[in-house]
Design an enzyme around this catalytic site. Structure first.
Site, PDB file in Angstrom:
ATOM      1  N   ASP A  46     -25.586 -20.691 -30.035  1.00 41.57           N
ATOM      2  CA  ASP A  46     -26.094 -20.732 -31.418  1.00 41.57           C
ATOM      3  C   ASP A  46     -26.414 -19.316 -31.902  1.00 41.57           C
ATOM      4  O   ASP A  46     -26.757 -19.110 -33.065  1.00 41.57           O
ATOM      5  CB  ASP A  46     -27.278 -21.707 -31.576  1.00 41.57           C
ATOM      6  CG  ASP A  46     -28.502 -21.333 -30.760  1.00 41.57           C
ATOM      7  OD1 ASP A  46     -28.433 -20.364 -29.983  1.00 41.57           O
ATOM      8  OD2 ASP A  46     -29.534 -22.027 -30.904  1.00 41.57           O
ATOM      9  N   SER A  47     -26.223 -18.314 -30.996  1.00 40.51           N
ATOM     10  CA  SER A  47     -26.267 -16.909 -31.408  1.00 40.51           C
ATOM     11  C   SER A  47     -25.245 -16.655 -32.512  1.00 40.51           C
ATOM     12  O   SER A  47     -25.353 -15.664 -33.239  1.00 40.51           O
ATOM     13  CB  SER A  47     -25.957 -15.998 -30.213  1.00 40.51           C
ATOM     14  OG  SER A  47     -24.748 -16.391 -29.588  1.00 40.51           O
ATOM     15  N   ASP A  85     -23.861 -24.945 -27.342  1.00 41.02           N
ATOM     16  CA  ASP A  85     -25.302 -24.738 -27.435  1.00 41.02           C
ATOM     17  C   ASP A  85     -25.789 -25.613 -28.596  1.00 41.02           C
ATOM     18  O   ASP A  85     -25.385 -25.408 -29.742  1.00 41.02           O
ATOM     19  CB  ASP A  85     -25.488 -23.256 -27.794  1.00 41.02           C
ATOM     20  CG  ASP A  85     -26.843 -22.733 -27.439  1.00 41.02           C
ATOM     21  OD1 ASP A  85     -27.635 -23.478 -26.853  1.00 41.02           O
ATOM     22  OD2 ASP A  85     -27.089 -21.553 -27.752  1.00 41.02           O
ATOM     23  N   LYS A 114     -25.708 -27.192 -23.955  1.00 49.57           N
ATOM     24  CA  LYS A 114     -26.908 -26.475 -23.497  1.00 49.57           C
ATOM     25  C   LYS A 114     -28.055 -26.858 -24.419  1.00 49.57           C
ATOM     26  O   LYS A 114     -27.871 -26.910 -25.648  1.00 49.57           O
ATOM     27  CB  LYS A 114     -26.685 -24.958 -23.539  1.00 49.57           C
ATOM     28  CG  LYS A 114     -27.956 -24.170 -23.177  1.00 49.57           C
ATOM     29  CD  LYS A 114     -27.660 -22.705 -22.902  1.00 49.57           C
ATOM     30  CE  LYS A 114     -27.642 -21.839 -24.125  1.00 49.57           C
ATOM     31  NZ  LYS A 114     -28.892 -21.846 -24.904  1.00 49.57           N
ATOM     32  N   GLU A 116     -32.385 -26.093 -25.048  1.00 50.94           N
ATOM     33  CA  GLU A 116     -33.465 -25.160 -24.713  1.00 50.94           C
ATOM     34  C   GLU A 116     -34.771 -25.876 -24.394  1.00 50.94           C
ATOM     35  O   GLU A 116     -35.086 -26.904 -24.990  1.00 50.94           O
ATOM     36  CB  GLU A 116     -33.734 -24.224 -25.912  1.00 50.94           C
ATOM     37  CG  GLU A 116     -32.627 -23.227 -26.172  1.00 50.94           C
ATOM     38  CD  GLU A 116     -32.990 -22.238 -27.282  1.00 50.94           C
ATOM     39  OE1 GLU A 116     -34.162 -22.184 -27.715  1.00 50.94           O
ATOM     40  OE2 GLU A 116     -32.075 -21.512 -27.711  1.00 50.94           O
ATOM     41  N   GLU A 184     -33.713 -16.516 -19.731  1.00 45.68           N
ATOM     42  CA  GLU A 184     -33.577 -15.424 -20.708  1.00 45.68           C
ATOM     43  C   GLU A 184     -34.820 -14.543 -20.715  1.00 45.68           C
ATOM     44  O   GLU A 184     -35.960 -15.042 -20.768  1.00 45.68           O
ATOM     45  CB  GLU A 184     -33.322 -16.014 -22.110  1.00 45.68           C
ATOM     46  CG  GLU A 184     -33.117 -14.918 -23.163  1.00 45.68           C
ATOM     47  CD  GLU A 184     -32.424 -15.390 -24.423  1.00 45.68           C
ATOM     48  OE1 GLU A 184     -31.910 -16.525 -24.470  1.00 45.68           O
ATOM     49  OE2 GLU A 184     -32.390 -14.590 -25.388  1.00 45.68           O
TER      50      GLU A 184
HETATM   51  O1  KIV Z   1     -26.954 -18.508 -28.169  1.00 44.29           O
HETATM   52  C1  KIV Z   1     -26.510 -17.908 -27.179  1.00 44.29           C
HETATM   53  O2  KIV Z   1     -25.515 -17.188 -27.242  1.00 44.29           O
HETATM   54  C2  KIV Z   1     -27.226 -18.103 -25.920  1.00 44.29           C
HETATM   55  C3  KIV Z   1     -26.849 -17.298 -24.719  1.00 44.29           C
HETATM   56  C4  KIV Z   1     -26.806 -15.839 -24.885  1.00 44.29           C
HETATM   57  C5  KIV Z   1     -27.572 -17.723 -23.507  1.00 44.29           C
HETATM   58  O3  KIV Z   1     -28.079 -18.929 -25.863  1.00 44.29           O
END
Ligand code: KIV
Length: 266
Positions: A46-47, A85, A114, A116, A184
């Site tokens: 989600d980055s 994510d 993924k 959190e 992280e």
């Molecule tokens: O959002 C993302 O890219 C991440 C990773 C860097 C772990 O959560």
């Protein structure tokens, strides 16, 4: 190219003490090249809200957008495990909507998701996803979706008490069924203790060399994103300059009449 990476491959990496690599990707062609380079897991992080869409935090992105990027990445990947994510509010309200939103990513070609954080509710979500056939990667330490409650980008797990709390959370996630856990912004020595206390692999995102795997945001690795550079990221290229140089040359060539040439016309 070798066989498709699965949860079993990841388990065997941990058993055999073999390191593995994780990179983010958000589009078809980047995912294709990252896959061809032998990356084990490709994460539609989600980055992307920040590095691809220009939001200030990861909160701005929703399930519909993640679905579009998941489909694009999955279509480019043959070998790596593809993980989506899950964005803010996509699994937090109730278990049926968590299963529906995560299941949608699997239908689009993801091999897992993924999520959190840690809470009794999150443990229940993990159990239900795994029961549904959806592999889950956990994420502890600094968790960007909790930025506002954590009070900023702060290193987690610094004191003995804080490390013990992360170990407790990680073990509970493992018990609930995650196949791996991202750590992280955790000090290297704390991450070592956490890694040694688990049978599932840990994936370092700024948590040092003792984790079982390393993850970075691909735009940081390529030198494409330049708004800021996390201390733990390593830049392997200068895509920003490459894009600038190509665009500038094209602009100059159009204006000077050098583009198109005889071979470029019908
Ligand atoms: O959002 C993302 O890219 C991440 C990773 C860097 C772990 O959560």
């Amino acid at each position: 190219m070798s066989k498709k990476i699965t949860v079993n491959t990841i388990q065997n990496y941990k058993k055999n003490n073999e390191k593995f690599s994780v990179l983010t990707a958000y589009d078809y062609s980047t995912a294709k090249y990252i896959d061809e380079a032998g990356t084990d897991i490709i994460l539609i992080g989600d980055s992307l809200a920040m590095v691809a869409l220009g939001y200030e935090t990861t909160h701005g992105i929703g399930v519909d957008e993640m679905a579009v990027f998941t489909g694009a990445v999955a279509r480019g990947v043959k070998h790596a495990m593809v993980i989506t994510d899950m964005p803010f509010l996509s699994y937090h309200t109730d278990i049926p909507s968590a299963v529906t939103n995560c299941g949608r990513m699997i239908k689009l070609g993801a091999n897992g998701v993924k999520i959190e954080g840690y809470s009794e509710y999150i443990l229940e979500v993990i159990k239900r996803l795994v029961e549904t056939g959806i592999p889950v990667m956990g994420h502890l330490g600094f968790t960007p979706q909790f930025l506002n409650t954590l009070g900023g980008y702060k290193i987690q797990g610094k004191s003995d008490e804080a490390v013990n709390e992360i170990i407790k959370q990680a073990k509970a996630l493992e018990q609930a069924g995650v196949f791996s856990i991202v750590l992280e912004m955790v000090p290297q020595d704390s991450a070592k203790l956490i890694t040694e206390s688990l049978s599932v692999p840990t994936i370092s995102c700024g948590a040092g060399k003792y984790c079982d795997a390393q993850v970075l945001v691909s735009d940081d690795v390529f030198g494409k994103f330049s708004d800021f550079k996390p201390k733990f990221a390593r830049k392997y290229g200068d895509m920003k300059s490459l894009i600038y140089a190509c665009a500038k040359q094209f602009n100059d060539d159009v204006k000077s009449g050098k583009f198109p040439c005889a071979e470029e016309v019908f």
